[in-house]
Design a protein around this motif. Structure first.
Motif, PDB file in Angstrom:
ATOM      1  N   THR A   1      10.896  68.349  -3.101  1.00  0.00           N
ATOM      2  CA  THR A   1      11.814  67.304  -3.555  1.00  0.00           C
ATOM      3  C   THR A   1      12.163  66.345  -2.420  1.00  0.00           C
ATOM      4  N   ALA A   2      12.662  65.180  -2.814  1.00  0.00           N
ATOM      5  CA  ALA A   2      13.115  64.197  -1.827  1.00  0.00           C
ATOM      6  C   ALA A   2      14.311  64.729  -1.040  1.00  0.00           C
TER       7      ALA A   2
ATOM      8  N   GLY B   1       6.642  60.625   2.853  1.00  0.00           N
ATOM      9  CA  GLY B   1       6.561  59.953   1.565  1.00  0.00           C
ATOM     10  C   GLY B   1       6.070  60.892   0.478  1.00  0.00           C
ATOM     11  N   ARG B   2       6.040  60.357  -0.732  1.00  0.00           N
ATOM     12  CA  ARG B   2       5.526  61.110  -1.883  1.00  0.00           C
ATOM     13  C   ARG B   2       4.001  61.127  -1.814  1.00  0.00           C
TER      14      ARG B   2
ATOM     15  N   ASP C   1       4.713  68.794  -5.145  1.00  0.00           N
ATOM     16  CA  ASP C   1       4.970  70.149  -5.624  1.00  0.00           C
ATOM     17  C   ASP C   1       4.037  71.118  -4.891  1.00  0.00           C
ATOM     18  N   PRO C   2       4.588  71.963  -4.010  1.00  0.00           N
ATOM     19  CA  PRO C   2       3.724  72.812  -3.188  1.00  0.00           C
ATOM     20  C   PRO C   2       2.958  73.881  -3.960  1.00  0.00           C
TER      21      PRO C   2
ATOM     22  N   GLY D   1      -0.758  70.252  -4.394  1.00  0.00           N
ATOM     23  CA  GLY D   1       0.088  70.731  -3.306  1.00  0.00           C
ATOM     24  C   GLY D   1      -0.578  71.847  -2.512  1.00  0.00           C
ATOM     25  N   ARG D   2      -1.264  72.759  -3.212  1.00  0.00           N
ATOM     26  CA  ARG D   2      -1.975  73.839  -2.506  1.00  0.00           C
ATOM     27  C   ARG D   2      -3.123  73.281  -1.671  1.00  0.00           C
ATOM     28  N   ALA D   3      -3.842  72.292  -2.224  1.00  0.00           N
ATOM     29  CA  ALA D   3      -4.944  71.677  -1.481  1.00  0.00           C
ATOM     30  C   ALA D   3      -4.410  70.941  -0.247  1.00  0.00           C
ATOM     31  N   LEU D   4      -3.286  70.233  -0.411  1.00  0.00           N
ATOM     32  CA  LEU D   4      -2.680  69.521   0.715  1.00  0.00           C
ATOM     33  C   LEU D   4      -2.231  70.513   1.787  1.00  0.00           C
ATOM     34  N   ASN D   5      -1.595  71.601   1.367  1.00  0.00           N
ATOM     35  CA  ASN D   5      -1.183  72.650   2.310  1.00  0.00           C
ATOM     36  C   ASN D   5      -2.382  73.194   3.080  1.00  0.00           C
TER      37      ASN D   5
END
Length: 175
Positions: free
Chosen positions: A10-11, A50-51, A76-77, A82-86
């Motif tokens: 969240t922000a 940022g988003r 959203d983690p 979100g999982r790929a970004l992590n």
């Protein structure tokens, strides 16, 4: 020195992380695109935030991290993105941990003064030569709120001017 890397949901979580990083001397900048011509931007102690609504923005965030900037991504983690970004950020460094927290922050100095952590953060920025407006922006506060916090710090320290409050804070910080 490794830069902080975060993926938050969240922000509000991002604001909390960014406030702490700003207190620790990091410069926060919105967006993940870096226009500096040199590859390594780690010397600037900058955190981009940022988003992350799509794969293109995620790629920009990972590139910023690879170039040495800290990143705080609002995504959203637990989602697939979100999982790929992590996972991508984990290849750059530890995610969700700030490895540069060895320096004393304003809150660590605060134990010797009768001021709140927010007041100490503002006084630290003023001691470093920032204006009240710049300190307020860096701490994600309105100018009015920053002025109220500084006035409360003056009262708590028993001094009449902001300059005297900054001097008292500086003396306490030196130990």
């Amino acid at each position: 020195m490794a830069a902080p890397l975060y993926v938050v949901g969240t922000a509000a979580e991002a604001t909390t992380v960014l406030r702490r990083l700003a207190r620790d001397g990091w410069h926060t900048r919105s967006g993940f695109a870096i226009t500096d011509t040199g590859w390594d931007v780690s010397g600037g102690r900058t955190v981009r935030y940022g988003r992350v609504p799509d794969a293109d923005t995620a790629a920009l965030a990972v590139l910023a991290a690879a170039r040495g900037a800290g990143v705080v991504c609002v995504c959203d983690p637990v989602s697939a993105q979100g999982r790929a970004l992590n996972a991508d950020l984990a290849r750059v460094g530890p995610v969700g941990v700030d490895p540069s927290r060895d320096e004393p922050s304003a809150s660590q100095v605060n134990g010797t003064l009768p001021v709140t952590e927010e007041q100490a953060a503002l006084l630290a920025r003023l001691a470093d030569g920032e204006t009240i407006a710049a300190a307020a922006e860096a701490e994600f506060l309105s100018l009015r709120t920053a002025n109220r916090r500084i006035a409360a710090a003056r009262k708590a320290l028993g001094v009449a001017t902001t300059r005297e409050a900054v001097l008292a804070f500086t003396r306490a910080r030196r130990g």
